[in-house]
Design a protein around this motif. Structure first.
Motif, short mmCIF file in Angstrom:
data_model
loop_
_atom_site.label_atom_id
_atom_site.label_comp_id
_atom_site.label_asym_id
_atom_site.label_seq_id
_atom_site.Cartn_x
_atom_site.Cartn_y
_atom_site.Cartn_z
N ASN A 186 55.26 40.76 31.58
CA ASN A 186 55.59 42.15 31.26
C ASN A 186 56.98 42.51 31.76
O ASN A 186 57.75 43.21 31.08
N SER A 198 55.51 39.42 23.86
CA SER A 198 54.37 40.30 23.59
C SER A 198 53.21 39.52 23.00
O SER A 198 52.04 39.81 23.29
N GLU A 199 53.50 38.53 22.19
CA GLU A 199 52.44 37.69 21.64
C GLU A 199 51.75 36.90 22.76
O GLU A 199 50.53 36.72 22.73
N ILE A 201 51.44 37.90 25.77
CA ILE A 201 50.60 38.85 26.51
C ILE A 201 49.33 39.15 25.73
O ILE A 201 48.21 39.12 26.29
N LYS A 202 49.44 39.42 24.44
CA LYS A 202 48.28 39.75 23.63
C LYS A 202 47.30 38.58 23.55
O LYS A 202 46.08 38.78 23.50
N ARG A 258 45.36 42.96 31.20
CA ARG A 258 46.08 42.54 29.98
C ARG A 258 46.07 43.65 28.94
O ARG A 258 47.10 43.94 28.31
N ASP A 259 44.91 44.31 28.76
CA ASP A 259 44.81 45.37 27.76
C ASP A 259 45.70 46.55 28.14
O ASP A 259 46.31 47.19 27.26
N ALA A 262 49.10 45.43 27.17
CA ALA A 262 49.21 45.34 25.70
C ALA A 262 49.25 46.73 25.06
O ALA A 262 50.00 46.96 24.09
N ASP A 263 48.44 47.66 25.58
CA ASP A 263 48.43 49.00 25.01
C ASP A 263 49.77 49.71 25.18
O ASP A 263 50.14 50.59 24.37
N LEU A 265 52.68 48.21 25.07
CA LEU A 265 53.77 47.47 24.44
C LEU A 265 54.55 48.30 23.40
O LEU A 265 55.80 48.27 23.40
#
Length: 416
Positions: A186, A198-199, A201-202, A258-259, A262-263, A265
């Protein structure tokens, strides 16, 4: 018939006239004139001898010893010894009879004395001692077996707890490492690598696979009460029990983190785009604010995770304390003997098979008691040893002397 009914314990028995020591002639010898006459003669001989000796002693003290007086003294001592012999001959028949009477009475007592070897009570007591020793050995063996069982049980519980604590530490380390990896991803986001990072991370894996459990090794110390096979079974059982909890906790904590990243991003991408268009000064301000928000969120998640870990640790400590207390109270009640147990008095006996052992005994006695005794007491205790050394010193052919500043020899002169 009970012990209290034994004839030996009855009172008011009549005298047995058939006893050899109570024959009529013996009794008559005592009560008739022989005994009084012997007493009177011996009393007179003793008095005359003592009076003559007192006169000699007074003469020595008044005038001192001379050759002539020394000869008279030697003659007096010779006659005193002969008088004692005569007195012994006169009183011997009576004292011998009294000795026989005493011997008869003490013989009857000794025949039933449990402390006298080979008497029936002694043999019975020996049988009881052997039986008591056997019962005590059985009770001690049972106590030791129960103690070993409790120690093994405690060792298994301790090993289970230590292995579980070790697995939990490794699991916590796994969560911390993966959260740090997400944090680093991040923090590494830029407008240039945004799509790639970002990929990552997701798509970050938030399930704990079986491969982690297979590679997880316990470093808990294995006690000697447990063999290798049992230790493997214990560790496998613990992992099987913890696997569901670990998987759920990992998915919850790492997945939530992680979520959360990701949220955020899309908004972070917009911020990065604004930062790219802003001036250098504005970029620095926006970057600092972004880092501060992300750091605050990271701290919040860390604090929440630490709080859960502390609650779990507190529960485990409470459980461990309860287990230890159960173990303490369990060991306090080690194998109580069942059934009849004879009363016993157990004493330690010193047994030594070598002269060095005797020396060790004397050494301890000397350090604890001997060195504090008076010379009179020590001389009585070591009378035999002192006499032996005096015998060596008086050997006419090869005399031997003790070479010590604490020992001296004095000559003792006796007139013959």
């Amino acid at each position: 018939m009970s012990v209290n009914d034994l004839p030996l314990c009855q009172s008011g028995e009549t005298t047995n006239p058939n006893l050899p020591i109570l024959r009529q002639e013996n009794v008559q010898m005592i009560v008739q004139s022989a005994a009084p006459n012997a007493y009177n003669i011996n009393s007179l001989s003793s008095m005359r001898c003592a009076d003559y000796g007192k006169n000699l002693l007074a003469e020595i003290q008044q005038h001192g010893m001379t050759d002539e007086l020394d000869k008279r003294c030697a003659e007096f001592i010779f006659k005193a010894k002969r008088t004692i012999t005569k007195m012994n001959e006169r009183r011997a028949p009576f004292t011998k009879l009294f000795d026989q009477i005493r011997s008869e009475f003490t013989g009857m007592e000794n025949s039933i004395d449990p402390s006298k070897k080979d008497t029936v009570p002694y043999l019975i007591q020996q049988a009881r001692n052997t039986y008591a020793a056997k019962k005590r050995e059985e009770a001690e063996r049972a106590r030791q077996e129960e103690l070993r069982r409790q120690q093994r049980e405690k060792a298994i519980k301790d090993y289970q707890q230590n292995a579980e604590d070790d697995y939990r530490r490794q699991f916590d380390g796994k969560i911390t490492a993966d959260i740090n990896t997400l944090t680093s991803l991040n923090q590494s986001l830029t407008i240039e690598n945004f799509d790639e990072v970002s990929e990552k991370i997701k798509n970050f894996k938030v399930t704990l696979g079986n491969e982690w459990f297979q590679s997880c090794q316990s470093h808990a110390h294995k006690p000697y009460e447990i063999n290798d096979g049992e230790a493997i079974q214990i560790r496998q059982s613990i992992l099987n029990r913890l696997s569901k909890q670990f998987k759920e906790q990992y998915a919850s904590e790492v997945g939530e983190y992680r979520d959360t990243i990701a949220d955020a991003l899309p908004s972070k991408k917009r911020e990065l785009e604004r930062m790219a268009k802003a001036s250098a000064e504005e970029q620095a301000r926006m970057k600092a604010e972004l880092e501060a928000r992300e750091a605050a969120e990271t701290r919040r998640l860390d604090e929440e995770r630490k709080r859960k870990e502390e609650e779990t640790a507190a529960a485990k400590n409470a459980q461990r304390t309860a287990t230890e207390m159960d173990g303490l109270f369990g060991q306090a009640a080690v194998a109580t003997p069942v059934g009849y147990q004879p009363k016993t008095a157990v004493r330690k006996r010193v047994v030594t098979d070598t002269p060095e052992g005797i020396l060790a005994v004397v050494s301890m006695w000397w350090s604890k008691e001997g060195r504090f005794l008076s010379m009179d007491e020590l001389s009585k205790i070591f009378k035999k040893q002192i006499a032996f050394c005096e015998k060596l010193a008086n050997d006419k052919d090869n005399p031997e002397f003790i070479s010590s500043p604490f020992v001296r020899y004095e000559e003792e002169v006796k007139a013959k």
